[in-house]
Design a protein around this motif. Sequence first.
Motif, PDB file in Angstrom:
ATOM      1  N   GLU A  20       0.663  -1.143   0.371  1.00 54.85           N
ATOM      2  CA  GLU A  20      -0.640   0.109   0.187  1.00 54.85           C
ATOM      3  C   GLU A  20       0.946   1.318  -0.427  1.00 54.85           C
ATOM      4  O   GLU A  20       0.229   2.180  -0.701  1.00 54.85           O
ATOM      5  CB  GLU A  20      -1.249  -0.311   1.275  1.00 54.85           C
ATOM      6  CG  GLU A  20      -2.252  -0.721   1.585  1.00 54.85           C
ATOM      7  CD  GLU A  20      -3.014  -0.387  -0.285  1.00 54.85           C
ATOM      8  OE1 GLU A  20      -3.240   0.311  -0.787  1.00 54.85           O
ATOM      9  OE2 GLU A  20      -4.141  -2.164  -0.376  1.00 54.85           O
ATOM     10  N   TRP A  21       2.544   1.226   0.693  1.00 51.95           N
ATOM     11  CA  TRP A  21       3.178   2.344   0.604  1.00 51.95           C
ATOM     12  C   TRP A  21       2.999   3.114  -0.732  1.00 51.95           C
ATOM     13  O   TRP A  21       3.043   4.248  -0.864  1.00 51.95           O
ATOM     14  CB  TRP A  21       4.134   2.260   1.219  1.00 51.95           C
ATOM     15  CG  TRP A  21       4.544   3.463   1.290  1.00 51.95           C
ATOM     16  CD1 TRP A  21       5.955   4.070   1.349  1.00 51.95           C
ATOM     17  CD2 TRP A  21       3.963   4.452   2.688  1.00 51.95           C
ATOM     18  NE1 TRP A  21       6.271   5.312   1.916  1.00 51.95           N
ATOM     19  CE2 TRP A  21       5.310   5.518   2.676  1.00 51.95           C
ATOM     20  CE3 TRP A  21       3.469   4.007   4.072  1.00 51.95           C
ATOM     21  CZ2 TRP A  21       5.421   6.001   3.903  1.00 51.95           C
ATOM     22  CZ3 TRP A  21       3.239   4.951   5.114  1.00 51.95           C
ATOM     23  CH2 TRP A  21       3.799   6.225   4.617  1.00 51.95           C
ATOM     24  N   PRO A  22       3.481   2.528  -1.940  1.00 53.97           N
ATOM     25  CA  PRO A  22       3.849   3.542  -3.323  1.00 53.97           C
ATOM     26  C   PRO A  22       2.152   3.615  -3.406  1.00 53.97           C
ATOM     27  O   PRO A  22       2.753   5.171  -4.042  1.00 53.97           O
ATOM     28  CB  PRO A  22       3.849   2.115  -4.679  1.00 53.97           C
ATOM     29  CG  PRO A  22       4.304   0.893  -3.166  1.00 53.97           C
ATOM     30  CD  PRO A  22       3.925   0.870  -2.032  1.00 53.97           C
ATOM     31  N   LYS A  23       0.953   3.545  -3.187  1.00 57.86           N
ATOM     32  CA  LYS A  23       0.143   4.107  -3.553  1.00 57.86           C
ATOM     33  C   LYS A  23      -0.528   5.582  -2.588  1.00 57.86           C
ATOM     34  O   LYS A  23      -0.963   6.166  -3.108  1.00 57.86           O
ATOM     35  CB  LYS A  23      -1.105   2.948  -3.110  1.00 57.86           C
ATOM     36  CG  LYS A  23      -1.566   1.732  -4.535  1.00 57.86           C
ATOM     37  CD  LYS A  23      -2.117   0.904  -4.618  1.00 57.86           C
ATOM     38  CE  LYS A  23      -2.819  -0.489  -4.868  1.00 57.86           C
ATOM     39  NZ  LYS A  23      -3.693  -1.474  -4.374  1.00 57.86           N
ATOM     40  N   MET A  24       0.442   5.010  -2.018  1.00 65.21           N
ATOM     41  CA  MET A  24       0.063   6.366  -0.415  1.00 65.21           C
ATOM     42  C   MET A  24       1.174   7.570  -0.789  1.00 65.21           C
ATOM     43  O   MET A  24       1.041   8.412  -0.278  1.00 65.21           O
ATOM     44  CB  MET A  24       0.259   6.113   0.596  1.00 65.21           C
ATOM     45  CG  MET A  24      -0.188   4.327   1.012  1.00 65.21           C
ATOM     46  SD  MET A  24      -2.196   5.363   1.959  1.00 65.21           S
ATOM     47  CE  MET A  24      -2.061   6.079   3.038  1.00 65.21           C
ATOM     48  N   LYS A  25       1.822   7.466  -1.357  1.00 63.92           N
ATOM     49  CA  LYS A  25       3.200   7.823  -2.189  1.00 63.92           C
ATOM     50  C   LYS A  25       2.256   9.369  -2.462  1.00 63.92           C
ATOM     51  O   LYS A  25       3.183  10.384  -2.444  1.00 63.92           O
ATOM     52  CB  LYS A  25       4.318   7.609  -3.330  1.00 63.92           C
ATOM     53  CG  LYS A  25       5.002   6.818  -2.832  1.00 63.92           C
ATOM     54  CD  LYS A  25       5.868   7.355  -2.261  1.00 63.92           C
ATOM     55  CE  LYS A  25       6.925   5.891  -1.978  1.00 63.92           C
ATOM     56  NZ  LYS A  25       7.976   6.289  -1.400  1.00 63.92           N
ATOM     57  N   PRO A  28      -1.296  13.087   1.156  1.00 63.99           N
ATOM     58  CA  PRO A  28      -0.530  14.186   2.778  1.00 63.99           C
ATOM     59  C   PRO A  28      -0.090  13.424   3.946  1.00 63.99           C
ATOM     60  O   PRO A  28      -0.034  12.197   3.819  1.00 63.99           O
ATOM     61  CB  PRO A  28      -1.761  15.133   2.877  1.00 63.99           C
ATOM     62  CG  PRO A  28      -3.197  14.200   2.117  1.00 63.99           C
ATOM     63  CD  PRO A  28      -3.009  13.777   1.348  1.00 63.99           C
ATOM     64  N   LYS A  29       0.931  13.897   4.417  1.00 59.78           N
ATOM     65  CA  LYS A  29       1.530  13.132   4.976  1.00 59.78           C
ATOM     66  C   LYS A  29       0.716  12.674   5.956  1.00 59.78           C
ATOM     67  O   LYS A  29       1.195  11.571   7.130  1.00 59.78           O
ATOM     68  CB  LYS A  29       2.358  14.255   5.649  1.00 59.78           C
ATOM     69  CG  LYS A  29       3.508  13.740   7.100  1.00 59.78           C
ATOM     70  CD  LYS A  29       4.225  14.885   7.376  1.00 59.78           C
ATOM     71  CE  LYS A  29       5.149  14.488   8.255  1.00 59.78           C
ATOM     72  NZ  LYS A  29       6.502  15.293   9.074  1.00 59.78           N
ATOM     73  N   VAL A  33       0.569   9.066   8.853  1.00 59.55           N
ATOM     74  CA  VAL A  33       0.541   8.874   9.143  1.00 59.55           C
ATOM     75  C   VAL A  33      -0.425   8.244  10.348  1.00 59.55           C
ATOM     76  O   VAL A  33      -0.823   7.024  11.324  1.00 59.55           O
ATOM     77  CB  VAL A  33       0.874  10.618  10.656  1.00 59.55           C
ATOM     78  CG1 VAL A  33       0.585  10.530  11.672  1.00 59.55           C
ATOM     79  CG2 VAL A  33       2.403  10.715  10.247  1.00 59.55           C
ATOM     80  N   ALA A  34      -1.917   8.412   9.680  1.00 62.16           N
ATOM     81  CA  ALA A  34      -2.877   8.121  10.279  1.00 62.16           C
ATOM     82  C   ALA A  34      -2.765   6.398   9.840  1.00 62.16           C
ATOM     83  O   ALA A  34      -2.917   5.283  10.899  1.00 62.16           O
ATOM     84  CB  ALA A  34      -4.299   8.604   9.628  1.00 62.16           C
ATOM     85  N   PHE A  35      -2.615   5.962   8.456  1.00 58.10           N
ATOM     86  CA  PHE A  35      -2.309   4.871   8.441  1.00 58.10           C
ATOM     87  C   PHE A  35      -1.198   3.969   9.034  1.00 58.10           C
ATOM     88  O   PHE A  35      -1.245   2.945   9.464  1.00 58.10           O
ATOM     89  CB  PHE A  35      -2.108   4.504   6.721  1.00 58.10           C
ATOM     90  CG  PHE A  35      -1.292   3.376   5.856  1.00 58.10           C
ATOM     91  CD1 PHE A  35      -2.682   2.792   5.589  1.00 58.10           C
ATOM     92  CD2 PHE A  35      -0.140   3.360   5.475  1.00 58.10           C
ATOM     93  CE1 PHE A  35      -2.060   1.521   5.319  1.00 58.10           C
ATOM     94  CE2 PHE A  35       0.213   1.959   5.195  1.00 58.10           C
ATOM     95  CZ  PHE A  35      -0.870   1.038   4.965  1.00 58.10           C
ATOM     96  N   LEU A  36      -0.303   3.979   9.330  1.00 56.49           N
ATOM     97  CA  LEU A  36       0.699   3.350  10.131  1.00 56.49           C
ATOM     98  C   LEU A  36       0.140   3.859  11.522  1.00 56.49           C
ATOM     99  O   LEU A  36       0.445   3.054  12.294  1.00 56.49           O
ATOM    100  CB  LEU A  36       2.077   4.317   9.559  1.00 56.49           C
ATOM    101  CG  LEU A  36       2.421   3.973   8.539  1.00 56.49           C
ATOM    102  CD1 LEU A  36       4.594   5.522   8.990  1.00 56.49           C
ATOM    103  CD2 LEU A  36       3.022   2.993   8.576  1.00 56.49           C
TER     104      LEU A  36
END
Length: 73
Positions: A20-25, A28-29, A33-36
Amino acid sequence: MRWWAFICTTVIVALIILFEWPKMKQNPKKDKVAFLTLLLTGLVLSMFNLPQMSGPTQWVETLFRPFGEFMEK
């Protein structure tokens, strides 16, 4: 603590972040942060045997009992 459940949960969290991180690039920050935060909260909660734990009122009582004893002195 059930170590296999924790290890499996850790692997699943790592896979979720990996895919999912590549899609989150472009997000916004604040969203990152909410995802992590949500993933890490789930990981921490997987360490506890929640169905066997007592309710939140007993947690609060256990947490504040030393403060109550201190205040009575």
